[in-house]
Write a protein that holds these residues in place. Structure first.
Motif, mmCIF file in Angstrom:
data_model
loop_
_atom_site.group_PDB
_atom_site.id
_atom_site.type_symbol
_atom_site.label_atom_id
_atom_site.label_comp_id
_atom_site.label_asym_id
_atom_site.label_seq_id
_atom_site.Cartn_x
_atom_site.Cartn_y
_atom_site.Cartn_z
ATOM 1 N N TYR A 190 3.837 5.713 -5.339
ATOM 2 C CA TYR A 190 3.924 5.668 -6.787
ATOM 3 C C TYR A 190 2.839 6.510 -7.434
ATOM 4 N N LEU A 191 1.685 6.536 -6.807
ATOM 5 C CA LEU A 191 0.558 7.255 -7.397
ATOM 6 C C LEU A 191 0.554 8.745 -7.042
ATOM 7 N N MET A 192 1.419 9.111 -6.125
ATOM 8 C CA MET A 192 1.451 10.499 -5.656
ATOM 9 C C MET A 192 1.590 11.509 -6.805
ATOM 10 N N PRO A 193 2.548 11.326 -7.699
ATOM 11 C CA PRO A 193 2.693 12.300 -8.783
ATOM 12 C C PRO A 193 1.416 12.428 -9.610
ATOM 13 N N LEU A 194 0.781 11.258 -9.888
ATOM 14 C CA LEU A 194 -0.442 11.296 -10.678
ATOM 15 C C LEU A 194 -1.509 12.116 -9.949
ATOM 16 N N PHE A 195 -1.584 11.879 -8.636
ATOM 17 C CA PHE A 195 -2.541 12.624 -7.826
ATOM 18 C C PHE A 195 -2.273 14.121 -7.935
ATOM 19 N N VAL A 196 -1.033 14.488 -7.787
ATOM 20 C CA VAL A 196 -0.676 15.901 -7.862
ATOM 21 C C VAL A 196 -1.020 16.467 -9.241
ATOM 22 N N GLY A 254 0.825 -1.205 0.000
ATOM 23 C CA GLY A 254 0.000 0.000 0.000
ATOM 24 C C GLY A 254 0.860 1.256 0.000
ATOM 25 N N ILE A 255 1.887 1.237 0.842
ATOM 26 C CA ILE A 255 2.773 2.409 0.919
ATOM 27 C C ILE A 255 3.428 2.663 -0.436
ATOM 28 N N PHE A 256 3.897 1.565 -1.043
ATOM 29 C CA PHE A 256 4.529 1.728 -2.347
ATOM 30 C C PHE A 256 3.542 2.289 -3.368
#
Ligand SMILES: Nc1ncnc2c1ncn2[C@@H]1O[C@H](COP(=O)(O)OP(=O)(O)OP(=O)(O)O)[C@@H](O)[C@H]1O
Ligand SMILES: [Mg+2]
Lengths: 296, 365
Positions: A34-40, A28-30
């Motif tokens: 990993y999805l953080m940039p997409l979210f931003v 989950g952490i990974f």
């Protein structure tokens, strides 16, 4: 030994559960990381410039607006022109679709010949094609430019298709060859006795068997061609640039204020088709990559 | 009339390994040629060469009097059943069977008619819509047969077409094939590991070993006059008894002295044999060793031997004893009194005896 104070089975199963949850947590952490940039990217593209300047990078938009998307699509400036990514998006489609189809078809025919019609030197030819997969893009730039010039295709969309087909054949041939070697040679023999020709056997027997590997080849080639920047920037001219090049131009154009929301929206638009291909065909992709032989 | 198939001095190598060596076979129209031999001896390779699916490395191969060197498989007018079935995995059973006709442009009505006939013959009507992957091994094998039988070729090539069928179906199919051969007068080359199939179907048997033909002959010739020890041992089940013996020729004929454990050698007299070397190997089929009551005549000799194993097999009982240091099997009636560990009197019928040279294994005429 008769008195068992606790059940080892129970304990180990509890341990298993703990391990499992630990595993999920790490995964989950990974995934979040990993999805953080997409979210931003998504949140930023939905914010107004005002909000971006004042707000937090990771916060949700206070007010959702699609203005940036509209501008990215049809109004953003790439240098002196301000038509957004739309014309370039279509350029990419015009390059990618024929490029994918032609390279996949050629790969299928090549793979079929190399795997099932073992002529003299088949292995050498296959080895050379495989070698082609490992040649870095940069190495072929100059010779390719010269060749496109000679063929009169420099700076045109057919020229770019040609480049991608040439570069892709090594990979597609490899895919199909490895798939077809698992098919027993007796199949071709039986069809020959039945009177079928080279092309008939390919068309009636091998192509219908090839769906999984076609999907693999299409995904691979589409991703390669759509995401390509180097060939796109090297071999295109003003009106024929693919979307990746246009995106770069939008992001790097220095006129006026930096519109992060438009940049983000443009980047997402540029990435959308490959995402879509994965979502639609990803299941087959995994299946095709791991597909064993076809016994029959 | 020219032979349907005429193979002369055929060689076949893969790289530097010679697989087939100096093959000479010819078959007349209507012949049923059965190829037998141990696994890996080159039977399938020979069929592939006949079909034109593998190039030959030397010699000539003619079909219907025409040299086939530059003729592609589709123009050789043959149909073939592959050992591995080789069904087209994405086509239904019906499509598999009609594919050849479709490719050759046979009209739809004829295709349907032939398909129906063959499906009925092979009992695969309920399977026609299925894919090969949804069939059992035996069913696939029948579909593979079907694909060949819808054609009307000069020559059928069958590579172990019945190996996966159950005993009952196999016998039925064997009869079907025999009938097909007799009714159509079709010529066939047929590979099998099944002795009975070979004996019942063949008009001509070819025994191969290591890519070399050991003997060509009618089933009776192969069975009764094997050309060498290999053929003698390979054909027939249980195998021919091959017993070392010493010979002595006198006025009465040839005395054959055979070691017997725990006793004096037994001596059999062959009144016909002459000019045998001092040491021979005697070949005697299990059915030529019987109980005294059942066999008589001037070629029959009796001797006592100690029984080691008794194997009832339905109508017959196989009784094993030791002679000349070899286990020797006799085929007796199921009512035999023979019991393990007890001496029993056997009648040796030397009427069909074969002699072989021990060193070379060749038959002594
Ligand atoms: N493509 C090939 N390349 C090299 N060697 C081969 C090839 N095909 C067959 N062989 C070899 O040729 C020999 C004969 O093979 P073949 O398949 O003809 O045997 P077979 O008599 O049909 O055996 P079986 O009864 O097991 O089917 C074998 O030793 C095999 O390993
Ligand atoms: Mg074989």
């Amino acid at each position: 030994m008769t008195d068992v104070p606790y059940s080892p089975a129970r304990q180990s199963s509890a341990g298993k559960v703990a391990l499992r949850w630990g595993l999920y947590l790490i995964l989950g952490i990974f995934a979040v990381y990993y999805l953080m940039p997409l979210f931003v990217m998504i949140t930023t593209s939905l914010k107004s410039l005002e909000e971006i300047r004042t707000g937090d990078l990771v916060s949700l938009p206070r007010e959702v607006t699609f203005d940036a998307w509209a501008k990215a699509w049809s109004g953003a400036c790439t240098g002196i022109q301000c038509e957004g990514v739309r014309p370039y998006f279509w350029n990419s489609v015009l390059i990618a679709v024929p490029g994918v189809l032609i390279s996949t078809l050629l790969g299928a025919v090549n793979g079929y010949v190399v795997a099932q019609w073992r002529f003299k030197g088949a292995n050498v030819i296959f080895a050379l094609m495989l070698f082609g997969c490992f040649i870095p893009f940069q190495v072929v730039l100059l010779p390719m430019a010269r060749m496109l010039g000679l063929l009169g295709m420099a700076g045109t969309i057919p020229g770019l298709i040609f480049v991608h087909v040439i570069y892709g054949i090594g990979f597609t041939t490899l895919f199909f060859r490895n798939y077809y070697v698992t098919i027993p040679v007796e199949l071709v023999k039986a069809a020959k006795v039945d009177g079928a020709s080279f092309l008939r056997i390919f068309w009636s027997i091998f192509l219908p068997l090839s769906i999984p590997i076609i999907v693999v080849s299409v995904i691979w080639q589409f991703t390669q061609i759509w995401n390509d920047f180097l060939f796109g920037v090297s071999f295109s001219s003003a009106g024929t640039q693919p979307v990746t090049v246009a995106l770069n131009n939008i992001v790097n154009s220095t006129t006026g204020v930096k519109e992060y929301n438009v940049d983000m929206a443009a980047a997402i638009i540029a990435a959308l088709p490959t995402l879509l291909v994965y979502v639609v065909a990803g299941k087959y992709f995994i299946r095709g990559l791991t597909a064993g032989s076809v016994k029959g | 009339m020219a032979p349907i198939l005429d193979i002369q001095n055929l060689y076949k190598s893969y790289g530097s390994t010679e697989i087939l060596k100096d093959i000479n076979v010819s078959i007349e129209p209507g012949d049923f040629l059965v190829l037998v031999g141990p696994s890996g001896c080159g039977k399938s390779t020979l069929l592939n060469c006949i079909a034109g699916l593998e190039p030959i490395s030397g010699g000539t191969l003619m079909i219907g009097g025409q040299d086939m060197n530059d003729v592609s498989p589709k123009d050789r007018d043959i149909a073939m059943v592959f050992q591995s079935y080789a069904l087209y995995p994405t086509m239904s059973v019906a499509k598999n069977i009609t594919f050849g006709m479709k490719v050759r442009g046979v009209d739809q009505a004829t295709q349907d008619k032939k398909l129906a006939e063959v499906a009925q013959q092979l009992q695969i009507e309920p399977l026609l819509k299925r894919r090969p992957g949804q069939l059992s091994g035996g069913q696939r094998q029948r579909v593979a047969m079907g694909r060949a039988l819808v054609r009307d070729p000069k020559l059928f090539l069958f590579d172990e077409p019945l190996s996966n069928l159950d005993a009952k179906l196999r016998v039925e199919m064997r009869t079907e094939i025999k009938a097909l051969h007799q009714n159509l007068g079709a010529s066939m080359v047929y590979v099998t590991h099944d002795q009975i199939e070979a004996m019942t179907l063949a008009t001509k048997i070819v025994v191969m070993k290591g890519g070399v033909i050991q003997q060509i002959g009618t089933p009776a010739e192969i069975y009764n006059q094997p050309a060498n020890l290999f053929v003698a041992d390979f054909m027939g089940s249980p195998a021919m008894n091959l017993i070392p013996a010493k010979t002595r020729t006198d006025a009465a004929g040839t005395q054959l002295e055979i070691d017997r454990p725990g006793g004096a050698p037994i001596v059999l007299t062959d009144t016909r044999a002459r000019d045998l070397p001092a040491d021979v190997i005697l070949g005697l089929r299990p059915e030529d060793i019987a109980e005294p009551g059942y066999r008589s005549g001037e070629t029959v000799q009796q001797a006592d031997c100690k029984v080691e194993i008794v194997e009832p097999a339905g109508a017959d009982t196989y009784v094993v004893t030791t002679l000349g240091g070899k286990l020797v099997t006799a085929r007796l009636h199921s009512d035999t009194q023979a019991a393990p560990g007890v001496n029993h009197t056997f009648a040796f019928d030397l009427g069909k005896v074969s002699y072989f040279v021990p060193e070379t294994g060749e038959r002594i005429a």
